[in-house]
Design a protein around this motif. Structure first.
Motif, PDB file in Angstrom:
ATOM      1  N   PHE A  68      -7.218  21.260  12.774  1.00 14.08           N
ATOM      2  CA  PHE A  68      -7.005  19.671  13.095  1.00 14.08           C
ATOM      3  C   PHE A  68      -7.385  19.531  14.521  1.00 14.08           C
ATOM      4  CE2 PHE A  68      -3.699  18.791   9.773  1.00 14.08           C
ATOM      5  CZ  PHE A  68      -4.231  19.301   8.878  1.00 14.08           C
ATOM      6  N   THR A  69      -7.424  18.450  14.959  1.00  8.90           N
ATOM      7  CA  THR A  69      -7.843  18.099  16.189  1.00  8.90           C
ATOM      8  C   THR A  69      -7.202  16.706  16.364  1.00  8.90           C
ATOM      9  OG1 THR A  69      -9.965  19.308  16.444  1.00  8.90           O
ATOM     10  CG2 THR A  69      -9.613  17.686  18.131  1.00  8.90           C
ATOM     11  N   ILE A  70      -6.391  16.465  17.596  1.00  9.07           N
ATOM     12  CA  ILE A  70      -5.691  15.318  17.950  1.00  9.07           C
ATOM     13  C   ILE A  70      -6.504  14.696  18.977  1.00  9.07           C
ATOM     14  CG2 ILE A  70      -4.198  16.335  19.390  1.00  9.07           C
ATOM     15  CD1 ILE A  70      -2.211  14.038  18.661  1.00  9.07           C
ATOM     16  N   SER A  71      -6.810  13.543  19.277  1.00  5.70           N
ATOM     17  CA  SER A  71      -7.467  12.802  20.100  1.00  5.70           C
ATOM     18  C   SER A  71      -6.906  11.320  20.230  1.00  5.70           C
ATOM     19  CB  SER A  71      -8.999  12.726  20.027  1.00  5.70           C
ATOM     20  OG  SER A  71      -9.319  11.986  18.919  1.00  5.70           O
ATOM     21  N   ARG A  72      -7.056  10.718  21.395  1.00  3.15           N
ATOM     22  CA  ARG A  72      -6.896   9.284  21.700  1.00  3.15           C
ATOM     23  C   ARG A  72      -7.914   8.752  22.176  1.00  3.15           C
ATOM     24  NH1 ARG A  72      -0.866   7.769  24.263  1.00  3.15           N
ATOM     25  NH2 ARG A  72      -1.196   5.417  24.063  1.00  3.15           N
ATOM     26  N   GLY A  73      -8.199   7.314  21.619  1.00  3.75           N
ATOM     27  CA  GLY A  73      -9.365   6.589  21.857  1.00  3.75           C
ATOM     28  C   GLY A  73      -9.479   6.218  23.295  1.00  3.75           C
ATOM     29  N   ASP A  74     -10.702   5.623  23.596  1.00  4.28           N
ATOM     30  CA  ASP A  74     -10.987   5.352  25.198  1.00  4.28           C
ATOM     31  C   ASP A  74     -10.243   4.192  25.651  1.00  4.28           C
ATOM     32  OD1 ASP A  74     -14.619   5.938  24.606  1.00  4.28           O
ATOM     33  OD2 ASP A  74     -13.059   7.297  25.202  1.00  4.28           O
ATOM     34  N   THR A  75      -9.783   3.562  24.657  1.00  7.37           N
ATOM     35  CA  THR A  75      -8.819   2.360  25.135  1.00  7.37           C
ATOM     36  C   THR A  75      -7.542   2.696  25.397  1.00  7.37           C
ATOM     37  OG1 THR A  75      -8.662   1.499  22.765  1.00  7.37           O
ATOM     38  CG2 THR A  75     -10.431   0.569  24.230  1.00  7.37           C
ATOM     39  N   GLY A  76      -6.949   3.806  24.574  1.00  2.21           N
ATOM     40  CA  GLY A  76      -5.723   4.210  24.659  1.00  2.21           C
ATOM     41  C   GLY A  76      -4.586   3.907  23.556  1.00  2.21           C
ATOM     42  N   ASN A  77      -4.981   2.925  22.854  1.00  4.49           N
ATOM     43  CA  ASN A  77      -3.962   2.288  21.746  1.00  4.49           C
ATOM     44  C   ASN A  77      -4.234   2.786  20.563  1.00  4.49           C
ATOM     45  OD1 ASN A  77      -6.474   1.046  21.454  1.00  4.49           O
ATOM     46  ND2 ASN A  77      -5.591  -0.926  20.701  1.00  4.49           N
ATOM     47  N   THR A  78      -5.244   3.799  20.406  1.00  3.52           N
ATOM     48  CA  THR A  78      -5.382   4.488  19.139  1.00  3.52           C
ATOM     49  C   THR A  78      -5.457   5.942  19.178  1.00  3.52           C
ATOM     50  OG1 THR A  78      -6.875   2.405  18.248  1.00  3.52           O
ATOM     51  CG2 THR A  78      -7.053   4.485  16.988  1.00  3.52           C
ATOM     52  N   LEU A  79      -4.816   6.450  18.178  1.00  7.51           N
ATOM     53  CA  LEU A  79      -4.450   8.104  18.001  1.00  7.51           C
ATOM     54  C   LEU A  79      -5.336   8.362  16.822  1.00  7.51           C
ATOM     55  CD1 LEU A  79      -2.858  10.467  19.436  1.00  7.51           C
ATOM     56  CD2 LEU A  79      -1.422  10.300  17.639  1.00  7.51           C
ATOM     57  N   TYR A  80      -5.997   9.647  16.930  1.00  7.60           N
ATOM     58  CA  TYR A  80      -6.762   9.918  15.864  1.00  7.60           C
ATOM     59  C   TYR A  80      -6.126  11.553  15.592  1.00  7.60           C
ATOM     60  CZ  TYR A  80      -9.892   6.486  17.246  1.00  7.60           C
ATOM     61  OH  TYR A  80     -10.351   5.159  17.290  1.00  7.60           O
ATOM     62  N   LEU A  81      -6.265  11.687  14.279  1.00  2.00           N
ATOM     63  CA  LEU A  81      -6.068  13.394  13.831  1.00  2.00           C
ATOM     64  C   LEU A  81      -7.309  13.557  12.840  1.00  2.00           C
ATOM     65  CD1 LEU A  81      -4.236  15.632  14.152  1.00  2.00           C
ATOM     66  CD2 LEU A  81      -3.393  15.027  11.928  1.00  2.00           C
ATOM     67  N   GLN A  82      -8.220  14.379  13.313  1.00  2.07           N
ATOM     68  CA  GLN A  82      -9.350  14.850  12.489  1.00  2.07           C
ATOM     69  C   GLN A  82      -8.804  16.209  11.854  1.00  2.07           C
ATOM     70  OE1 GLN A  82     -12.530  13.488  11.997  1.00  2.07           O
ATOM     71  NE2 GLN A  82     -12.773  15.310  10.739  1.00  2.07           N
ATOM     72  N   MET A  83      -8.715  15.908  10.509  1.00  5.56           N
ATOM     73  CA  MET A  83      -8.362  17.213   9.569  1.00  5.56           C
ATOM     74  C   MET A  83      -9.449  17.828   8.963  1.00  5.56           C
ATOM     75  SD  MET A  83      -4.908  15.534   8.513  1.00  5.56           S
ATOM     76  CE  MET A  83      -5.481  14.391   7.416  1.00  5.56           C
ATOM     77  N   ASN A  84      -9.959  19.132   9.377  1.00  2.58           N
ATOM     78  CA  ASN A  84     -10.870  19.798   8.424  1.00  2.58           C
ATOM     79  C   ASN A  84     -10.236  20.919   7.905  1.00  2.58           C
ATOM     80  OD1 ASN A  84     -12.915  18.051   9.726  1.00  2.58           O
ATOM     81  ND2 ASN A  84     -13.096  19.434  11.591  1.00  2.58           N
ATOM     82  N   SER A  85     -11.261  21.362   6.926  1.00  4.33           N
ATOM     83  CA  SER A  85     -10.766  22.862   6.142  1.00  4.33           C
ATOM     84  C   SER A  85      -9.484  22.292   5.446  1.00  4.33           C
ATOM     85  CB  SER A  85     -10.670  23.886   6.900  1.00  4.33           C
ATOM     86  OG  SER A  85     -11.806  24.096   7.607  1.00  4.33           O
ATOM     87  N   LEU A  86      -9.292  21.342   4.909  1.00  5.45           N
ATOM     88  CA  LEU A  86      -7.651  20.976   4.336  1.00  5.45           C
ATOM     89  C   LEU A  86      -7.434  21.834   3.407  1.00  5.45           C
ATOM     90  CD1 LEU A  86      -8.293  17.193   4.551  1.00  5.45           C
ATOM     91  CD2 LEU A  86      -6.301  18.418   5.541  1.00  5.45           C
ATOM     92  N   LYS A  87      -6.171  21.970   3.134  1.00  8.85           N
ATOM     93  CA  LYS A  87      -5.551  22.991   2.171  1.00  8.85           C
ATOM     94  C   LYS A  87      -4.543  22.118   1.165  1.00  8.85           C
ATOM     95  CE  LYS A  87      -5.688  26.775   5.267  1.00  8.85           C
ATOM     96  NZ  LYS A  87      -4.876  27.748   6.159  1.00  8.85           N
TER      97      LYS A  87
END
Length: 126
Positions: A68-87
């Protein structure tokens, strides 16, 4: 008033990927730290990943590190969670949380550290 809205959940087969999003509606969104939690009926709410406002430091649960990778968008008001290889064990309701206090390695995973919560988005891995 601060509101958090999650999206991006769904059903996926094991090994697949999903990207969750959480948008914070507040004029002062830059003052809030945002974190992902998850919960199943059988378990307590679990911290998944957290990041500082500028994204310079991130924290992950051992169970998701490297997937998993957490990130915040350029504008700062959106949070993401990229989830790979899900179990299948990733199946849960995923929640976004926000609070004014910066997360640290000692408390980022503690639900009481956060003041605001979204309604959650369901992730099902089969």
């Amino acid at each position: 008033d601060v509101q958090l809205v999650e999206s991006g959940g769904g059903s996926v087969q094991a090994g697949g990927s999903l990207r969750l999003s959480c948008t914070i509606s507040s004029f002062t969104y830059r003052n809030y730290y945002m974190t992902w939690f998850r919960q199943t009926p059988e378990k307590e709410r679990e911290g998944v990943a957290a990041t500082t406002i500028g994204g310079g430091r991130s924290y992950y649960a051992d169970s998701v590190k490297g997937r998993f990778t957490i990130s915040r968008g350029d504008t700062g008001n959106t949070l993401y969670l990229q989830m790979n290889s899900l179990k299948p064990e990733d199946t849960a309701m995923y929640y976004c949380a926000a609070g004014p206090n910066p997360p640290s390695s000692d408390d980022w995973y503690i639900p009481q550290h956060y003041n605001y919560w979204g309604q959650g988005t369901q992730v099902t891995v089969s």
